[in-house]
Scaffold this active site. Structure first.
Site, PDB file in Angstrom:
ATOM      1  NE  ARG A 147      -2.691  -0.837   3.489  1.00 50.33           N
ATOM      2  CZ  ARG A 147      -2.512  -1.917   4.226  1.00 50.33           C
ATOM      3  NH1 ARG A 147      -2.806  -3.116   3.730  1.00 50.33           N
ATOM      4  NH2 ARG A 147      -2.062  -1.832   5.461  1.00 50.33           N
ATOM      5  CE  LYS A 166     -13.540  10.658   0.725  1.00 51.79           C
ATOM      6  NZ  LYS A 166     -13.232   9.708  -0.361  1.00 51.79           N
ATOM      7  CD  GLU A 181     -16.836  11.266  -1.786  1.00 49.96           C
ATOM      8  OE1 GLU A 181     -15.954  11.252  -0.906  1.00 49.96           O
ATOM      9  OE2 GLU A 181     -16.796  10.532  -2.780  1.00 49.96           O
ATOM     10  CE  LYS A 207     -14.364  12.760  -4.058  1.00 51.58           C
ATOM     11  NZ  LYS A 207     -12.990  12.340  -3.757  1.00 51.58           N
TER      12      LYS A 207
HETATM   13  P1  13P Z   1     -13.569   7.670  -7.344  1.00 49.36           P
HETATM   14  O1  13P Z   1     -13.119   8.831  -8.190  1.00 49.36           O
HETATM   15  O2  13P Z   1     -12.841   6.401  -7.664  1.00 49.36           O
HETATM   16  O3  13P Z   1     -15.047   7.522  -7.317  1.00 49.36           O
HETATM   17  O4  13P Z   1     -13.158   7.990  -5.861  1.00 49.36           O
HETATM   18  C1  13P Z   1     -13.398   9.242  -5.341  1.00 49.36           C
HETATM   19  C2  13P Z   1     -13.599   9.124  -3.899  1.00 49.36           C
HETATM   20  O5  13P Z   1     -12.934   9.779  -3.145  1.00 49.36           O
HETATM   21  C3  13P Z   1     -14.641   8.221  -3.389  1.00 49.36           C
HETATM   22  O6  13P Z   1     -14.846   8.447  -2.042  1.00 49.36           O
END
Ligand code: 13P
Length: 338
Positions: free
Chosen positions: A46, A136, A177, A219
């Site tokens: 990772r 986030k 998000e 987002k």
């Molecule tokens: P993806 O662009 O792969 O959807 O991932 C964005 C993300 O941060 C999902 O939580």
């Protein structure tokens, strides 16, 4: 809340022609990505996976912020530099995913809720010492004939707003998000209705909780046909409906909208962003990307853990970052893919 501290982060992150890299896959999700190229889900793999992207020369031309997962804050690049320091040296703001994942929302058939509010303020103080300046939190809303339901939308909005208020109170710019999933057979019309209803609830909650609109980043997912829908909307339709819903729901005081890619392929994610930025309507926000898969997917396949593939993988990542940066200005053209 120190507005000056939040404003400084916003000013560094929100720059024309730049976007955000989401490199915050949880251990199991990172494991899935690694296993797809035959690699084991170990600590070292990772770390090496993150290093491919963070060490790519020149990414700071297109990327102004990187969202990290907790363990990555403490991981080091091959030269021994802590990842948040490596990013900060390039002028990229390190951020941190602070939610603790999704569970079913009880008594709300099929809807989900995100955990992680308890102890959040204390955790944030620790993250700040590692250099993180933004956060986030991802809410997940599936689309079916009945989902997201009213309670699902309301509860997720409430939790997102509580999170955003706590983040700002501790000096972090929150990325909010709400992801309406692309999985399923739903039409683009259904996606449009569900996205509008969800964003309406999100901003109602943001106001209830006194979150500073000027110091947050939205987002969202795009308004798009379900992956298994027989009738796939055109790229123009995706862009037009997404812009329409955002104009109806997102206050102009929000400085930036940075989309997730959500399972779109790389080309689509770039095209859709470009078309939105070419909209004839005036967009009151910066409209850019915060992609994970649509930035890292091909590079991961090229790299597959082999040092001899590293520079080719980094070249691919640099190119995707550049093309999405151009799309964030409406200056991308498919001929640039060659
Ligand atoms: P993806 O662009 O792969 O959807 O991932 C964005 C993300 O941060 C999902 O939580």
């Amino acid at each position: 809340m120190s507005t000056a501290e939040l404003q400084k982060t916003i000013d560094t992150m929100i720059v024309r022609g730049k976007g955000i890299l989401a490199a915050d896959e949880s251990k199991p999700t990172a494991g899935k990505r690694l296993e797809s190229v035959g690699m084991e889900n170990t600590d070292e793999n990772r770390r090496a996976y993150r290093d491919v992207f963070f060490s790519t020369p020149g990414i700071e031309e297109f990327i102004s912020g990187v969202i990290l997962f907790e363990e990555t804050l403490q991981h080091k690049s091959s030269d021994g530099t802590l990842f948040p320091e490596l990013l900060a040296k390039k002028g990229i703001v390190p951020g941190i995913k602070v939610d603790k994942g999704i569970i079913p929302l009880v008594n709300a058939d099929g809807d989900k809720i995100t955990q992680g509010l308890d102890g959040l303020a204390e955790r944030l103080q620790g993250y700040k010492e590692y250099g993180a300046r933004f956060t986030k939190w991802r809410a997940v809303l599936p689309i079916t004939d009945v989902n997201p339901g009213c309670m699902g939308m309301f509860t997720n909005a409430e939790v997102l707003a509580r999170y955003a208020a706590i983040a700002q109170d501790n000096g972090f710019v929150p990325i909010v998000e709400p992801e309406l999933l692309i999985d399923g057979t739903h039409t683009i019309e259904r996606s449009e209705a569900a996205t509008e209803a969800t964003l309406y609830e999100v901003f109602a909650a943001i106001r209830r909780h006194g979150v500073s609109l000027e110091h947050m980043i939205l987002k969202p997912s795009m308004v798009i046909s379900g992956k298994e829908c027989a009738q796939q909307a055109t790229a123009e339709d995706v862009a037009a409906r997404t812009v329409k819903v955002l104009l109806r729901t997102v206050p102009a005081a929000v400085p930036s909208i940075n989309f997730l890619s959500g399972g779109q392929d790389e080309l689509q994610a770039t095209q859709h962003l470009n078309l939105m930025n070419r909209s004839t309507q005036t967009l009151p926000w910066h409209v850019s990307f915060s992609y994970a898969r649509a930035l890292q997917g091909s590079a991961l396949k090229i790299w597959a853990g082999k040092s001899e593939n590293l520079s080719a993988a980094q070249e691919n990542f640099y190119k995707r970052a550049k093309l999405n940066a151009l799309a964030s200005c409406g200056e991308y053209d498919q001929s640039m893919e060659k």
